[in-house]
Design a protein around this motif. Structure first.
Motif, PDB file in Angstrom:
ATOM      1  N   ARG A  48      55.667 -61.385  -2.163  1.00 15.66           N
ATOM      2  CA  ARG A  48      56.472 -60.417  -2.915  1.00 15.66           C
ATOM      3  C   ARG A  48      56.191 -60.491  -4.408  1.00 15.66           C
ATOM      4  NH1 ARG A  48      62.210 -61.926  -0.464  1.00 15.66           N
ATOM      5  NH2 ARG A  48      61.240 -63.949  -0.871  1.00 15.66           N
ATOM      6  N   GLY A  49      55.846 -61.681  -4.924  1.00 14.96           N
ATOM      7  CA  GLY A  49      55.548 -61.832  -6.342  1.00 14.96           C
ATOM      8  C   GLY A  49      54.279 -61.120  -6.776  1.00 14.96           C
ATOM      9  N   ALA A  50      53.531 -60.576  -5.798  1.00 17.82           N
ATOM     10  CA  ALA A  50      52.322 -59.799  -6.100  1.00 17.82           C
ATOM     11  C   ALA A  50      52.420 -58.405  -5.485  1.00 17.82           C
ATOM     12  CB  ALA A  50      51.096 -60.531  -5.563  1.00 17.82           C
ATOM     13  N   GLY A  51      53.651 -57.972  -5.208  1.00 19.17           N
ATOM     14  CA  GLY A  51      53.857 -56.629  -4.670  1.00 19.17           C
ATOM     15  C   GLY A  51      53.722 -56.536  -3.161  1.00 19.17           C
ATOM     16  N   GLY A  52      53.714 -57.673  -2.471  1.00 13.74           N
ATOM     17  CA  GLY A  52      53.537 -57.682  -1.023  1.00 13.74           C
ATOM     18  C   GLY A  52      54.826 -57.920  -0.268  1.00 13.74           C
ATOM     19  N   VAL A  53      54.705 -58.631   0.831  1.00 12.86           N
ATOM     20  CA  VAL A  53      55.822 -58.868   1.732  1.00 12.86           C
ATOM     21  C   VAL A  53      56.012 -60.365   1.960  1.00 12.86           C
ATOM     22  CG1 VAL A  53      55.504 -56.643   2.890  1.00 12.86           C
ATOM     23  CG2 VAL A  53      54.357 -58.670   3.789  1.00 12.86           C
ATOM     24  N   GLU A  54      57.074 -60.716   2.680  1.00 16.55           N
ATOM     25  CA  GLU A  54      57.389 -62.106   3.001  1.00 16.55           C
ATOM     26  C   GLU A  54      57.728 -62.173   4.475  1.00 16.55           C
ATOM     27  OE1 GLU A  54      59.854 -65.487   3.943  1.00 16.55           O
ATOM     28  OE2 GLU A  54      60.595 -63.442   3.931  1.00 16.55           O
ATOM     29  N   GLY A  55      57.333 -63.275   5.121  1.00 13.16           N
ATOM     30  CA  GLY A  55      57.692 -63.441   6.515  1.00 13.16           C
ATOM     31  C   GLY A  55      56.931 -64.567   7.181  1.00 13.16           C
ATOM     32  N   PRO A  56      57.065 -64.650   8.521  1.00 12.52           N
ATOM     33  CA  PRO A  56      56.336 -65.675   9.271  1.00 12.52           C
ATOM     34  C   PRO A  56      54.825 -65.495   9.101  1.00 12.52           C
ATOM     35  CG  PRO A  56      58.022 -64.635  10.627  1.00 12.52           C
ATOM     36  CD  PRO A  56      57.928 -63.832   9.366  1.00 12.52           C
ATOM     37  N   ALA A  57      54.109 -66.610   9.089  1.00 11.06           N
ATOM     38  CA  ALA A  57      52.668 -66.587   8.808  1.00 11.06           C
ATOM     39  C   ALA A  57      51.909 -65.657   9.748  1.00 11.06           C
ATOM     40  CB  ALA A  57      52.102 -67.996   8.883  1.00 11.06           C
ATOM     41  N   ASP A  58      52.277 -65.594  11.039  1.00  3.18           N
ATOM     42  CA  ASP A  58      51.542 -64.719  11.957  1.00  3.18           C
ATOM     43  C   ASP A  58      51.742 -63.247  11.613  1.00  3.18           C
ATOM     44  OD1 ASP A  58      54.213 -64.920  12.784  1.00  3.18           O
ATOM     45  OD2 ASP A  58      53.720 -64.655  14.904  1.00  3.18           O
ATOM     46  N   GLU A  59      52.954 -62.872  11.183  1.00  7.24           N
ATOM     47  CA  GLU A  59      53.186 -61.485  10.757  1.00  7.24           C
ATOM     48  C   GLU A  59      52.449 -61.181   9.459  1.00  7.24           C
ATOM     49  OE1 GLU A  59      57.344 -60.525  10.540  1.00  7.24           O
ATOM     50  OE2 GLU A  59      57.727 -61.302  12.562  1.00  7.24           O
ATOM     51  N   ILE A  60      52.441 -62.138   8.553  1.00 10.79           N
ATOM     52  CA  ILE A  60      51.750 -61.943   7.272  1.00 10.79           C
ATOM     53  C   ILE A  60      50.248 -61.824   7.503  1.00 10.79           C
ATOM     54  CG2 ILE A  60      51.247 -62.971   5.027  1.00 10.79           C
ATOM     55  CD1 ILE A  60      54.127 -61.822   5.369  1.00 10.79           C
ATOM     56  N   ALA A  61      49.698 -62.575   8.453  1.00 13.01           N
ATOM     57  CA  ALA A  61      48.268 -62.467   8.768  1.00 13.01           C
ATOM     58  C   ALA A  61      47.934 -61.043   9.203  1.00 13.01           C
ATOM     59  CB  ALA A  61      47.876 -63.472   9.848  1.00 13.01           C
ATOM     60  N   ARG A  62      48.782 -60.435  10.018  1.00 14.85           N
ATOM     61  CA  ARG A  62      48.542 -59.046  10.445  1.00 14.85           C
ATOM     62  C   ARG A  62      48.655 -58.083   9.261  1.00 14.85           C
ATOM     63  NH1 ARG A  62      51.310 -61.170  14.870  1.00 14.85           N
ATOM     64  NH2 ARG A  62      53.313 -60.301  14.244  1.00 14.85           N
ATOM     65  N   TRP A  63      49.626 -58.327   8.378  1.00 14.88           N
ATOM     66  CA  TRP A  63      49.781 -57.493   7.192  1.00 14.88           C
ATOM     67  C   TRP A  63      48.561 -57.627   6.281  1.00 14.88           C
ATOM     68  CZ3 TRP A  63      50.353 -59.125   2.028  1.00 14.88           C
ATOM     69  CH2 TRP A  63      50.641 -58.104   1.120  1.00 14.88           C
ATOM     70  N   LEU A  64      48.101 -58.861   6.067  1.00  8.98           N
ATOM     71  CA  LEU A  64      46.916 -59.076   5.236  1.00  8.98           C
ATOM     72  C   LEU A  64      45.687 -58.412   5.834  1.00  8.98           C
ATOM     73  CD1 LEU A  64      47.358 -62.814   4.202  1.00  8.98           C
ATOM     74  CD2 LEU A  64      47.269 -60.852   2.644  1.00  8.98           C
ATOM     75  N   GLU A  65      45.538 -58.523   7.153  1.00 11.76           N
ATOM     76  CA  GLU A  65      44.382 -57.904   7.817  1.00 11.76           C
ATOM     77  C   GLU A  65      44.335 -56.410   7.526  1.00 11.76           C
ATOM     78  OE1 GLU A  65      42.248 -57.716  12.180  1.00 11.76           O
ATOM     79  OE2 GLU A  65      44.346 -58.332  12.070  1.00 11.76           O
ATOM     80  N   GLU A  66      45.470 -55.768   7.594  1.00 12.74           N
ATOM     81  CA  GLU A  66      45.533 -54.322   7.322  1.00 12.74           C
ATOM     82  C   GLU A  66      45.321 -54.034   5.834  1.00 12.74           C
ATOM     83  OE1 GLU A  66      45.632 -50.431   8.253  1.00 12.74           O
ATOM     84  OE2 GLU A  66      45.703 -52.071   9.693  1.00 12.74           O
ATOM     85  N   THR A  67      46.001 -54.773   4.977  1.00 15.74           N
ATOM     86  CA  THR A  67      45.952 -54.537   3.536  1.00 15.74           C
ATOM     87  C   THR A  67      44.568 -54.832   2.956  1.00 15.74           C
ATOM     88  OG1 THR A  67      48.289 -55.109   3.378  1.00 15.74           O
ATOM     89  CG2 THR A  67      47.023 -55.169   1.345  1.00 15.74           C
ATOM     90  N   MET A  68      43.944 -55.903   3.398  1.00 20.45           N
ATOM     91  CA  MET A  68      42.656 -56.314   2.829  1.00 20.45           C
ATOM     92  C   MET A  68      41.504 -55.411   3.251  1.00 20.45           C
ATOM     93  SD  MET A  68      43.078 -58.753   0.668  1.00 20.45           S
ATOM     94  CE  MET A  68      44.636 -58.051   0.168  1.00 20.45           C
ATOM     95  N   ARG A  69      41.735 -54.501   4.184  1.00 23.10           N
ATOM     96  CA  ARG A  69      40.689 -53.516   4.513  1.00 23.10           C
ATOM     97  C   ARG A  69      40.357 -52.650   3.303  1.00 23.10           C
ATOM     98  NH1 ARG A  69      43.032 -52.043  10.384  1.00 23.10           N
ATOM     99  NH2 ARG A  69      42.113 -53.826  11.439  1.00 23.10           N
ATOM    100  N   LEU A  70      41.305 -52.514   2.390  1.00 23.19           N
ATOM    101  CA  LEU A  70      41.056 -51.753   1.163  1.00 23.19           C
ATOM    102  C   LEU A  70      40.036 -52.449   0.271  1.00 23.19           C
ATOM    103  CD1 LEU A  70      44.747 -50.921   0.196  1.00 23.19           C
ATOM    104  CD2 LEU A  70      43.060 -49.348   1.175  1.00 23.19           C
ATOM    105  N   PHE A  71      39.902 -53.772   0.443  1.00 28.73           N
ATOM    106  CA  PHE A  71      39.048 -54.593  -0.417  1.00 28.73           C
ATOM    107  C   PHE A  71      38.073 -55.396   0.439  1.00 28.73           C
ATOM    108  CE2 PHE A  71      43.248 -54.229  -2.436  1.00 28.73           C
ATOM    109  CZ  PHE A  71      42.897 -53.609  -3.619  1.00 28.73           C
TER     110      PHE A  71
END
Length: 169
Positions: A48-71
């Motif tokens: 959240r301190g970088a404009g993202g989300v917070e949660g369990p590591a497995d959920e965050i991994a899925r969020w990162l996978e989707e978000t990092m496709r931009l980069f």
């Protein structure tokens, strides 16, 4: 502190450093199963301190996978690591905190027409050293680690973004 305790402390610091490096490599390489394996079963990540989300590591991994496709091109550098090991009267405990600065340059996925060919200077051209970052961010991580049966694992990671440079800034 005995030599045995001093050696154990050095080994703990090296193992923790390897976990932090593994975290950066997993994010940069998009190795999301490796990312998840770095966390305790109840591990959490807070972006959240970088404009993202917070949660369990497995959920965050899925969020990162989707978000990092931009980069698709990213190089995550974690430096100035300060490792504070739990002290149990001169012996290392099973918890540690790491504060470390990060620099994260990333290149946006290029937009291209269906008939466009690869050109030098593009992030996807396959040529090293020609793409320039479109987005750069820096800040500090706070990691809480716990010793587990397989070794040191991340219990929590929190991102504290201090600055960013984005397209059009």
């Amino acid at each position: 502190m005995t030599q045995r305790v001093a050696l154990a402390t050095v080994l703990d610091r090296l193992a923790i450093d390897a976990v932090i490096t593994g975290y950066a490599v997993a994010v940069d390489d998009g190795a999301w199963s490796d990312y998840g394996a770095l966390f305790t079963p109840d591990g959490r990540a807070d972006y959240r301190g970088a404009g993202g989300v917070e949660g369990p590591a497995d959920e965050i991994a899925r969020w990162l996978e989707e978000t990092m496709r931009l980069f698709p091109v990213r190089q995550h550098l974690i430096v100035n690591r300060r490792i504070d090991l739990e002290d149990l009267g001169g012996y290392t405990g099973d918890r540690a905190e790491v504060r470390a600065d990060y620099l994260n340059p990333m290149c946006l996925a290029p937009k291209r027409a269906a008939d466009e060919v690869d050109t030098p200077g593009r992030a996807d051209s396959g040529q090293l050293g020609v793409a320039t970052p479109d987005f750069v961010t820096g800040g500090r991580y706070t990691f809480e680690l716990h010793r587990a049966e397989p070794g040191w694992l991340i219990r929590t990671v929190t991102v504290h973004e201090k600055w960013r440079r984005a397209p059009g800034a």
